[in-house]
Design a protein around this motif. Structure first.
Motif, PDB file in Angstrom:
ATOM      1  N   ASN A  21     -37.052 -42.387 -16.121  1.00 31.18           N
ATOM      2  CA  ASN A  21     -37.562 -41.091 -16.552  1.00 31.18           C
ATOM      3  C   ASN A  21     -37.360 -40.858 -18.044  1.00 31.18           C
ATOM      4  O   ASN A  21     -37.875 -41.607 -18.872  1.00 31.18           O
ATOM      5  CB  ASN A  21     -36.953 -39.971 -15.713  1.00 31.18           C
TER       6      ASN A  21
ATOM      7  N   SER B 119     -43.618 -33.896 -20.995  1.00 31.57           N
ATOM      8  CA  SER B 119     -44.422 -34.100 -22.190  1.00 31.57           C
ATOM      9  C   SER B 119     -45.191 -32.820 -22.480  1.00 31.57           C
ATOM     10  O   SER B 119     -45.453 -32.025 -21.576  1.00 31.57           O
ATOM     11  CB  SER B 119     -45.395 -35.270 -21.997  1.00 31.57           C
TER      12      SER B 119
ATOM     13  N   SER C  14     -47.624 -38.205 -17.539  1.00 27.73           N
ATOM     14  CA  SER C  14     -46.560 -39.160 -17.280  1.00 27.73           C
ATOM     15  C   SER C  14     -46.786 -40.411 -18.117  1.00 27.73           C
ATOM     16  O   SER C  14     -47.818 -40.551 -18.785  1.00 27.73           O
ATOM     17  CB  SER C  14     -46.525 -39.522 -15.787  1.00 27.73           C
TER      18      SER C  14
ATOM     19  N   CYS D 174     -42.259 -43.397 -15.546  1.00 28.58           N
ATOM     20  CA  CYS D 174     -41.422 -42.377 -16.171  1.00 28.58           C
ATOM     21  C   CYS D 174     -42.198 -41.111 -16.538  1.00 28.58           C
ATOM     22  O   CYS D 174     -43.418 -41.078 -16.490  1.00 28.58           O
ATOM     23  CB  CYS D 174     -40.776 -42.957 -17.432  1.00 28.58           C
ATOM     24  N   VAL D 175     -41.426 -40.102 -16.933  1.00 28.89           N
ATOM     25  CA  VAL D 175     -41.886 -38.793 -17.425  1.00 28.89           C
ATOM     26  C   VAL D 175     -42.538 -38.025 -16.279  1.00 28.89           C
ATOM     27  O   VAL D 175     -43.755 -37.936 -16.151  1.00 28.89           O
ATOM     28  CB  VAL D 175     -42.845 -38.916 -18.630  1.00 28.89           C
ATOM     29  N   GLN D 176     -41.677 -37.425 -15.447  1.00 29.12           N
ATOM     30  CA  GLN D 176     -42.155 -36.796 -14.213  1.00 29.12           C
ATOM     31  C   GLN D 176     -42.513 -35.322 -14.381  1.00 29.12           C
ATOM     32  O   GLN D 176     -42.960 -34.688 -13.427  1.00 29.12           O
ATOM     33  CB  GLN D 176     -41.092 -36.947 -13.110  1.00 29.12           C
ATOM     34  N   ASN D 177     -42.266 -34.748 -15.564  1.00 34.23           N
ATOM     35  CA  ASN D 177     -42.660 -33.363 -15.856  1.00 34.23           C
ATOM     36  C   ASN D 177     -42.088 -32.355 -14.846  1.00 34.23           C
ATOM     37  O   ASN D 177     -42.767 -31.414 -14.434  1.00 34.23           O
ATOM     38  CB  ASN D 177     -44.188 -33.262 -15.931  1.00 34.23           C
TER      39      ASN D 177
ATOM     40  N   ARG E 227     -43.797 -36.780  -8.033  1.00 33.25           N
ATOM     41  CA  ARG E 227     -44.323 -37.551  -9.166  1.00 33.25           C
ATOM     42  C   ARG E 227     -43.530 -38.844  -9.356  1.00 33.25           C
ATOM     43  O   ARG E 227     -44.097 -39.894  -9.680  1.00 33.25           O
ATOM     44  CB  ARG E 227     -44.284 -36.704 -10.431  1.00 33.25           C
TER      45      ARG E 227
ATOM     46  N   THR F 151     -45.268 -42.484  -9.416  1.00 34.57           N
ATOM     47  CA  THR F 151     -45.206 -43.408 -10.551  1.00 34.57           C
ATOM     48  C   THR F 151     -44.480 -44.690 -10.170  1.00 34.57           C
ATOM     49  O   THR F 151     -44.820 -45.761 -10.674  1.00 34.57           O
ATOM     50  CB  THR F 151     -44.535 -42.749 -11.767  1.00 34.57           C
TER      51      THR F 151
ATOM     52  N   PHE G  27     -53.099 -42.532 -13.397  1.00 35.71           N
ATOM     53  CA  PHE G  27     -52.072 -42.482 -14.436  1.00 35.71           C
ATOM     54  C   PHE G  27     -52.419 -43.314 -15.661  1.00 35.71           C
ATOM     55  O   PHE G  27     -52.083 -42.922 -16.786  1.00 35.71           O
ATOM     56  CB  PHE G  27     -50.716 -42.891 -13.857  1.00 35.71           C
TER      57      PHE G  27
END
Length: 445
Positions: free
Chosen positions: A245, A362, A367, A380-383, A389, A393, A412
């Motif tokens: 993440n 972000s 993501s 990564c970057v699950q918000n 998410r 991912t 994605f």
């Protein structure tokens, strides 16, 4: 030589309550010595374990090594509220409605839930840890009710069902007179997140090499392979999946583009017989606030680790990924106030745990699920949507690493890159002022 070195390793504030209430885990098996593998997964949360499960579906004979910095379910995977939500849940909006193709998001989220449900069934995971009972957006003010009405109309345009609850129905559910209305949606799964993660990890450990207390300090190219290093060992592999993440940035990827956010939570001690009688309501429920910056509440019962109530609110942006004890204590005081407002019949009931949970967002809500370096794949970057998410991912990164394509990979990999953040320290100062304002504006919600 191509080399990526971890700028920082995961650290956590407060005990991971969801795991603690389940009792101790078996001893960890850290990575020691040199190994080889077809795939190395960095991170043992929702993304990492989902990636492992998907790899084994696609390549049952693959040699998979998973490296977790701490213990399973004691990082971010065990520090959330346990809502696996199928519907749009945009934390930056006023009423959760997304700004993109919400129909596609719903379909993808339901794929994640289906994937998790299949794992629960395949591995015999305790049904108490995966409870498909839906959730309620609770409202305590006319503004909150208006948010719910707006969201219900949005869902109706997509053919999604919801049910408005009046104040009496909210009281019958929660035992609280605080809520004036609510919006019930049936598709959310209420997880005991530590129970799910620990159980899935235990099941997978018979098929992969799973090493805890093994933070990855870096990885570098050596001929045609990557060598992934920890303090006491290394693994040579052709493909790496980064399922860590926000710590994607720690290895130098998406630097200056990720917001490292921490949300705080408290959990009561086990409710005694007098408290249960005074509380009333149903034994299990989950309330997300009608205003996304409001207060999440959740009640669990004995099957999930004891009769307890979780309070979650307060957010802080921490680029260095290390919330302070003062911030944790401030959040605890707010939780005390929010709990007592909702449950005056239990005012002052002891909080046994308080903790901070790490989210990564972000600016444009995307993501990073793609090949970020030759043979290195990101999940990564699950918000702020780590259960669903993260599962998605992880699945998608495993598919990419195996050369497969799907609806998940198509979605994605078509997303834009995360937007660059404003320069520091203005980004952090401005964001934290804005977060405090949003919390203040959420008020009773």
């Amino acid at each position: 030589m191509t080399r990526f070195t971890a700028k920082r390793l995961p650290s956590h504030r407060g005990q991971a309550a969801w795991s603690a209430i389940l009792g101790p885990q078996p001893p960890a098996v850290p990575l020691e010595g040199s190994q080889t593998a077809d795939f190395v997964i960095v991170g043992g949360g929702f993304a990492g374990l989902s990636a492992a499960e998907r790899l084994l579906q696609l390549q049952p004979d693959a040699r998979v090594v998973l490296l977790e910095a701490g213990r399973l379910a004691e990082g971010a995977a065990g520090r959330n509220s346990g809502f696996m939500i199928d519907l749009p849940h945009d934390l930056a909006s006023d009423d959760y409605a997304g700004s993109g193709d919400d129909r596609k998001i719903i379909d993808l989220n339901r794929k994640a839930i289906g994937f998790a449900r299949d794992a629960v069934n395949a591995y015999g995971i305790d049904a108490n840890f995966f409870d498909p009972v839906g959730k309620v957006n609770g409202a305590a003010t006319p503004a909150g009710d208006a948010h719910n009405q707006s969201y219900a109309r949005h869902l109706a345009t997509m053919g999604e069902t919801s049910e408005m609850l009046d104040a009496q129905a909210m009281y019958d559910l929660t035992g609280s007179r605080h809520y004036t209305s609510g919006l019930y949606t049936p598709g959310t799964v209420m997880l005991q997140p530590a129970g799910y993660i620990r159980s899935l990890g235990e099941a997978l450990s018979t098929r992969i090499s799973l090493h805890e207390n093994s933070p990855v300090t870096g990885f570098e190219k050596a001929g045609s392979d990557w060598v992934v290093k920890t303090a006491k060992g290394s693994v040579a592999t052709g493909r790496i999946i980064l399922a860590n993440n926000g710590h994607l940035e720690s290895f130098g990827f998406a630097r200056g583009r990720l917001m490292q956010l921490f949300l705080f939570a408290s959990m009561t001690g086990e409710l005694d017989a007098d408290a249960l009688k005074a509380l009333g309501g149903q034994p299990r429920w989950g309330i997300t606030p009608s205003d996304p910056m409001g207060t999440t509440m959740r009640r669990i019962d004995t099957g999930q680790g004891g009769n307890r109530i979780v309070t979650r609110t307060c957010a802080v942006l921490k680029p260095e990924m290390n919330p302070s004890e003062a911030e944790n204590n401030r959040a605890g005081r707010v939780h005390r106030q929010k709990f007592d407002e909702r449950f005056p019949q239990l005012a002052g009931y002891p909080m046994e745990y308080k903790w901070a949970g790490h989210l990564c967002l972000s600016l444009n809500g995307v993501s990073v699920m793609q090949e970020v370096e030759d043979g290195v794949f990101s999940a990564c970057v699950q918000n702020g949507l780590g259960t669903a998410r993260g599962t998605l991912t992880g699945m998608g990164a495993a598919e990419l690493a195996c050369g497969e394509s799907s609806e998940i990979t198509a979605h994605f990999t078509a997303e834009d890159a995360p937007k660059r953040l404003p320069p520091q320290p203005f980004a952090t100062i401005g964001a934290n002022v804005y977060l405090r304002y949003k919390e203040w504006r959420a008020g009773a919600e």
